[in-house]
Write a protein that holds these residues in place. Structure first.
Motif, short mmCIF file in Angstrom:
data_model
loop_
_atom_site.label_atom_id
_atom_site.label_comp_id
_atom_site.label_asym_id
_atom_site.label_seq_id
_atom_site.Cartn_x
_atom_site.Cartn_y
_atom_site.Cartn_z
N ALA A 28 0.84 -1.21 -0.03
CA ALA A 28 0.14 -0.14 0.21
C ALA A 28 1.00 1.30 0.15
CB ALA A 28 -0.96 0.07 1.19
N LYS A 29 0.38 2.20 -0.59
CA LYS A 29 1.14 3.38 -0.65
C LYS A 29 -0.04 4.61 -0.14
CE LYS A 29 3.06 2.33 -4.74
NZ LYS A 29 3.88 2.40 -5.84
N MET A 30 0.61 5.63 0.59
CA MET A 30 -0.26 6.77 0.75
C MET A 30 -0.21 7.78 -0.45
SD MET A 30 1.28 8.82 4.16
CE MET A 30 0.17 10.30 4.39
N GLY A 31 0.71 7.50 -1.40
CA GLY A 31 0.76 8.67 -2.36
C GLY A 31 1.73 9.85 -2.17
N LEU A 32 2.66 9.74 -1.46
CA LEU A 32 3.58 10.77 -1.26
C LEU A 32 4.36 11.06 -2.47
CD1 LEU A 32 5.02 9.53 2.22
CD2 LEU A 32 3.41 11.52 1.71
N TYR A 33 4.77 12.13 -2.72
CA TYR A 33 5.40 12.52 -4.14
C TYR A 33 6.57 13.32 -3.73
CZ TYR A 33 3.06 16.86 -3.66
OH TYR A 33 2.67 18.14 -3.32
N LEU A 34 7.42 13.15 -4.77
CA LEU A 34 8.69 13.90 -4.50
C LEU A 34 8.71 15.27 -4.53
CD1 LEU A 34 11.99 13.51 -4.92
CD2 LEU A 34 11.83 13.92 -7.24
N GLY A 35 9.39 15.72 -3.51
CA GLY A 35 9.11 17.26 -3.18
C GLY A 35 8.21 17.81 -2.08
N LYS A 37 5.90 18.40 1.02
CA LYS A 37 6.24 18.62 2.32
C LYS A 37 4.91 18.28 3.35
CE LYS A 37 9.08 22.72 1.02
NZ LYS A 37 10.41 21.83 1.07
N ILE A 38 5.37 17.65 4.17
CA ILE A 38 4.18 16.99 5.10
C ILE A 38 4.97 16.67 6.56
CG2 ILE A 38 4.72 14.48 4.32
CD1 ILE A 38 1.79 14.05 4.75
N SER A 39 4.13 16.68 7.39
CA SER A 39 4.50 16.40 8.76
C SER A 39 5.05 15.05 9.07
CB SER A 39 3.34 16.96 9.81
OG SER A 39 2.39 16.03 9.85
N LEU A 40 6.03 14.76 10.06
CA LEU A 40 5.98 13.43 10.42
C LEU A 40 4.90 12.80 10.80
CD1 LEU A 40 8.25 11.29 10.86
CD2 LEU A 40 8.71 12.42 13.17
N GLU A 41 4.17 13.56 11.78
CA GLU A 41 3.01 12.96 12.19
C GLU A 41 2.00 12.50 11.23
OE1 GLU A 41 -0.79 14.15 14.97
OE2 GLU A 41 0.58 15.83 14.58
N GLY A 136 -1.37 22.00 2.45
CA GLY A 136 -2.85 21.92 2.10
C GLY A 136 -3.44 21.49 0.56
N LYS A 137 -2.62 21.50 -0.06
CA LYS A 137 -2.95 21.40 -1.45
C LYS A 137 -3.07 19.77 -1.73
CE LYS A 137 -0.98 25.49 -3.28
NZ LYS A 137 -0.12 26.05 -4.22
N THR A 138 -2.44 18.68 -1.05
CA THR A 138 -2.59 17.55 -1.40
C THR A 138 -3.33 16.76 -0.08
OG1 THR A 138 -0.63 17.31 -2.57
CG2 THR A 138 -1.44 15.32 -1.76
N ILE A 139 -4.43 16.03 -0.28
CA ILE A 139 -4.93 15.34 0.73
C ILE A 139 -4.90 13.90 0.64
CG2 ILE A 139 -7.18 14.68 1.89
CD1 ILE A 139 -6.14 17.56 2.14
N HIS A 140 -4.56 13.13 1.67
CA HIS A 140 -4.11 11.69 1.63
C HIS A 140 -5.10 10.98 2.35
CE1 HIS A 140 -0.08 12.20 -0.10
NE2 HIS A 140 -0.09 13.28 0.78
N ARG A 141 -5.71 10.07 1.91
CA ARG A 141 -7.21 9.43 2.46
C ARG A 141 -6.42 8.02 2.91
NH1 ARG A 141 -9.01 13.15 -0.87
NH2 ARG A 141 -10.78 13.83 -0.75
#
Length: 152
Positions: A28-35, A37-41, A136-141
């Motif tokens: 499974a992947k949450m969909g993180l992308y190169l560059g 920025k997201i909190s460690l939490e 806030g531009k990317t939402i991971h569900r």
């Protein structure tokens, strides 16, 4: 173990810049992308709720950059510290490799240790959550992989 090590060496509210392209990792992947920025939490929510491989890899890269120590070494050091004497970690994702192994007893030791951490014990109870990138531009569900928490 990935979350345990991350919480012991990282800063939960620190913003992490994703440095890898994780397209080749198995789901499974949450969909993180190169560059991104997201909190460690936020990334740890992906690790603990959805068991995301890209999140685990991002955590490993963040902590290794911060400590200058290979992440698997930190995992193995922690395993020995808590008595996991029949365990060896070779990757942050728990993916099967010849050199990545554990026992049910050792995993019970890890679960007992991990559940003493409030962040871990609360996060693993979550059925679903939306996690936003720092801008806030990317939402991971995220949806739990824990069958015991799913509605039947």
């Amino acid at each position: 173990m990935t979350a345990v090590v991350a919480l012991e060496y990282g800063v939960i509210d620190e913003i992490v810049t994703i440095k890898g392209n994780y397209d080749s990792l198995p789901p499974a992947k949450m969909g993180l992308y190169l560059g991104e920025k997201i909190s460690l939490e936020g990334i740890l929510n992906g690790v603990l709720i959805n068991s995301d491989n890209d999140a685990a890899q991002a955590v490993a890269e963040y902590i290794a950059d911060k400590t200058k120590i290979p992440f698997s070494r930190l995992m193995n050091d922690k395993a020995k510290e808590i008595g996991m004497n029949s365990t060896k970690f070779t990757n942050s994702m728990g993916l099967d490799t010849y050199d990545n192994y554990s026992t049910a007893f050792d995993l019970a030791l890890l679960a007992n240790y991990a559940m003493k951490n409030d962040f871990i014990s609360e996060t693993v109870k979550i059925k679903s959550r939306k996690i936003a990138s720092a801008d806030g531009k990317t939402i991971h569900r995220l949806e739990t992989t824990n069958e015991l928490l799913k509605d039947k």
